[in-house]
Write a protein that holds these residues in place. Sequence first.
Motif, mmCIF file in Angstrom:
data_model
loop_
_atom_site.group_PDB
_atom_site.id
_atom_site.type_symbol
_atom_site.label_atom_id
_atom_site.label_comp_id
_atom_site.label_asym_id
_atom_site.label_seq_id
_atom_site.Cartn_x
_atom_site.Cartn_y
_atom_site.Cartn_z
ATOM 1 N N UNK A 1 0.854 -1.192 0.000
ATOM 2 C CA UNK A 1 0.000 0.000 0.000
ATOM 3 C C UNK A 1 0.888 1.239 0.000
ATOM 4 N N UNK A 2 0.432 2.268 -0.692
ATOM 5 C CA UNK A 2 1.207 3.498 -0.739
ATOM 6 C C UNK A 2 0.296 4.664 -1.083
ATOM 7 N N UNK A 3 0.599 5.810 -0.513
ATOM 8 C CA UNK A 3 -0.090 7.046 -0.849
ATOM 9 C C UNK A 3 0.951 7.997 -1.419
ATOM 10 N N UNK A 4 0.647 8.599 -2.545
ATOM 11 C CA UNK A 4 1.594 9.481 -3.222
ATOM 12 C C UNK A 4 1.280 10.948 -2.932
ATOM 13 N N UNK A 5 2.156 11.795 -3.432
ATOM 14 C CA UNK A 5 2.035 13.244 -3.253
ATOM 15 C C UNK A 5 0.722 13.761 -3.829
ATOM 16 N N UNK A 6 0.133 14.686 -3.107
ATOM 17 C CA UNK A 6 -1.108 15.274 -3.610
ATOM 18 C C UNK A 6 -0.826 16.136 -4.830
ATOM 19 N N UNK A 7 -1.795 16.207 -5.700
ATOM 20 C CA UNK A 7 -1.704 17.030 -6.898
ATOM 21 C C UNK A 7 -2.815 18.062 -6.872
ATOM 22 N N UNK B 1 -6.086 16.240 -5.240
ATOM 23 C CA UNK B 1 -6.361 14.816 -5.297
ATOM 24 C C UNK B 1 -5.110 14.081 -4.823
ATOM 25 N N UNK B 2 -5.337 12.983 -4.081
ATOM 26 C CA UNK B 2 -4.235 12.184 -3.567
ATOM 27 C C UNK B 2 -4.421 10.755 -4.053
ATOM 28 N N UNK C 1 -6.046 24.484 -13.774
ATOM 29 C CA UNK C 1 -5.323 24.724 -15.025
ATOM 30 C C UNK C 1 -3.849 24.977 -14.724
ATOM 31 N N UNK C 2 -3.182 23.944 -14.233
ATOM 32 C CA UNK C 2 -1.776 24.028 -13.878
ATOM 33 C C UNK C 2 -0.928 23.297 -14.904
ATOM 34 N N UNK C 3 0.320 23.728 -15.020
ATOM 35 C CA UNK C 3 1.265 23.102 -15.942
ATOM 36 C C UNK C 3 1.596 21.698 -15.451
ATOM 37 N N UNK C 4 1.670 20.741 -16.372
ATOM 38 C CA UNK C 4 2.085 19.371 -16.076
ATOM 39 C C UNK C 4 3.202 18.994 -17.042
ATOM 40 N N UNK C 5 4.203 18.288 -16.561
ATOM 41 C CA UNK C 5 5.269 17.809 -17.442
ATOM 42 C C UNK C 5 4.701 16.823 -18.447
#
Length: 149
Positions: free
Chosen positions: A81-87, A119-120, A91-95
Amino acid sequence: MNSSIRWTYLKPREIVSELLKKGYSVSRNIVRYLLKKHEYVKRKAQKNITMGGHPDRNAQFENITQLKQDYLDAGNPVISMDTKKKELLGTFYRNGSLYRQAAIQTNDHDFPSSATGSVIPHGFYDLKRNTGYITLGTSHDTSEFACDS
């Protein structure tokens, strides 16, 4: 000014401004020339200084590997199980890139106050079944989020 300092965050125009305050008149071109001549270039920090590891690090992973195999051999589930960084949402820039007929317009700054929410991602993977699930949520409490998922 401290002569032992061998770096600066200042841009050439800011160096010109600081030199003017000290009574020296110089152009940005000369500053750029001198920076290049003395081999000063823009650089990013590099993570390459090892801090060493715990002496029992390998033993810890060997123990985990053995326990995992024991559980799998006994027919028991082994989960990860893992929880990642929230995003931030909005309208934000994404790589990355994608094919489109027109450019995607995004905010010039990623201020959290401009977000429509966050969102997480929370992942759950069953090694025995080779099956995983991802849940997207908004809880910052990992254990609460995991239980709700």
